[in-house]
Write an enzyme that holds these catalytic residues in place. Structure first.
Site, PDB file in Angstrom:
ATOM      1  N   GLU A  59       0.836  -1.207   0.000  1.00 31.79           N
ATOM      2  CA  GLU A  59       0.000   0.000   0.000  1.00 31.79           C
ATOM      3  C   GLU A  59       0.871   1.258   0.000  1.00 31.79           C
ATOM      4  O   GLU A  59       0.619   2.214  -0.738  1.00 31.79           O
ATOM      5  CB  GLU A  59      -0.909   0.023   1.239  1.00 31.79           C
ATOM      6  CG  GLU A  59      -1.908  -1.118   1.298  1.00 31.79           C
ATOM      7  CD  GLU A  59      -1.370  -2.351   2.020  1.00 31.79           C
ATOM      8  OE1 GLU A  59      -0.159  -2.629   1.925  1.00 31.79           O
ATOM      9  OE2 GLU A  59      -2.172  -3.043   2.657  1.00 31.79           O
ATOM     10  N   CYS A  91      -2.148  -2.804   7.113  1.00 30.29           N
ATOM     11  CA  CYS A  91      -1.608  -2.687   8.476  1.00 30.29           C
ATOM     12  C   CYS A  91      -1.838  -1.271   9.021  1.00 30.29           C
ATOM     13  O   CYS A  91      -2.207  -0.349   8.287  1.00 30.29           O
ATOM     14  CB  CYS A  91      -0.130  -3.055   8.506  1.00 30.29           C
ATOM     15  SG  CYS A  91       0.976  -1.730   7.946  1.00 30.29           S
TER      16      CYS A  91
HETATM   17  N1  THU Z   1       2.201  -6.542   4.033  1.00 25.74           N
HETATM   18  C1  THU Z   1       1.769  -5.658   3.075  1.00 25.74           C
HETATM   19  O1  THU Z   1       2.481  -5.359   2.111  1.00 25.74           O
HETATM   20  N2  THU Z   1       0.549  -5.108   3.232  1.00 25.74           N
HETATM   21  C2  THU Z   1      -0.352  -5.489   4.168  1.00 25.74           C
HETATM   22  O2  THU Z   1      -1.466  -4.969   4.185  1.00 25.74           O
HETATM   23  C3  THU Z   1       0.007  -6.522   5.153  1.00 25.74           C
HETATM   24  C4  THU Z   1       1.444  -6.887   5.197  1.00 25.74           C
HETATM   25  C5  THU Z   1       3.491  -7.205   3.822  1.00 25.74           C
HETATM   26  C6  THU Z   1       4.599  -6.809   4.740  1.00 25.74           C
HETATM   27  C7  THU Z   1       5.486  -8.045   4.682  1.00 25.74           C
HETATM   28  O3  THU Z   1       6.325  -7.977   3.540  1.00 25.74           O
HETATM   29  C8  THU Z   1       4.519  -9.196   4.483  1.00 25.74           C
HETATM   30  O4  THU Z   1       3.324  -8.604   3.984  1.00 25.74           O
HETATM   31  C9  THU Z   1       4.208  -9.989   5.747  1.00 25.74           C
HETATM   32  O5  THU Z   1       3.839  -9.160   6.773  1.00 25.74           O
END
Ligand code: THU
Length: 137
Positions: A59, A91
């Protein structure tokens, strides 16, 4: 009449983008697709790092790419998490960053596939947003 947002194709762009995620540590690929006012889509993926705390979520990658190209207004966002078996929402850090550039009414769609995608708004994910008065933007 306002043009209906094509959530399915926005989500499809997020899913296609997720294949380009750099996630060798978590193996959890994420793709995000931002819809611009003119119908253009800007995408981003999660980019991990062996110093784990430096990981950037999909995001935020999408928002930073768009802002870097001169865009600051977004109509909707879709997030695809093909490696999960349930809808994984943005997140906390990403909700804060999204709130910098999106109104509470902005649609947010997230899911492992379109069939199981949750359709909500940024305001639902990030209530009690505050301090916009700190900058005149
Ligand atoms: N992650 C995202 O890119 N976006 C989210 O909404 C949730 C988590 C990524 C961060 C990390 O690279 C992986 O997902 C596991 O947490």
């Amino acid at each position: 009449m306002e043009k209906a947002i094509e959530y399915r194709s926005l989500y499809a762009a997020a899913l296609e983008t997720a294949a380009r995620a750099y996630a060798p540590y978590s193996k959890f690929r994420v793709g995000a697709a931002l819809l611009l006012e003119d119908g253009t889509i800007v995408t981003g993926v999660n980019v991990e790092n062996r110093s784990f705390g430096l990981t950037n979520c999909a995001e935020r990658s999408a928002i930073y790419a768009a802002v870097s190209s001169g865009v600051r207004k977004f109509t909707a966002i879709a997030v695809a998490t093909p490696d999960s078996d349930y809808p994984v929402s943005p997140c906390g850090a990403c909700r804060q960053v999204l709130s910098e550039f999106m109104s509470p009414e902005t649609p947010v769609v997230f899911g492992p596939d379109y069939k199981r995608a949750v359709h909500t708004t940024l305001g639902s994910l990030f209530p009690f947003d505050a301090l916009h008065e700190l900058a005149d933007v």
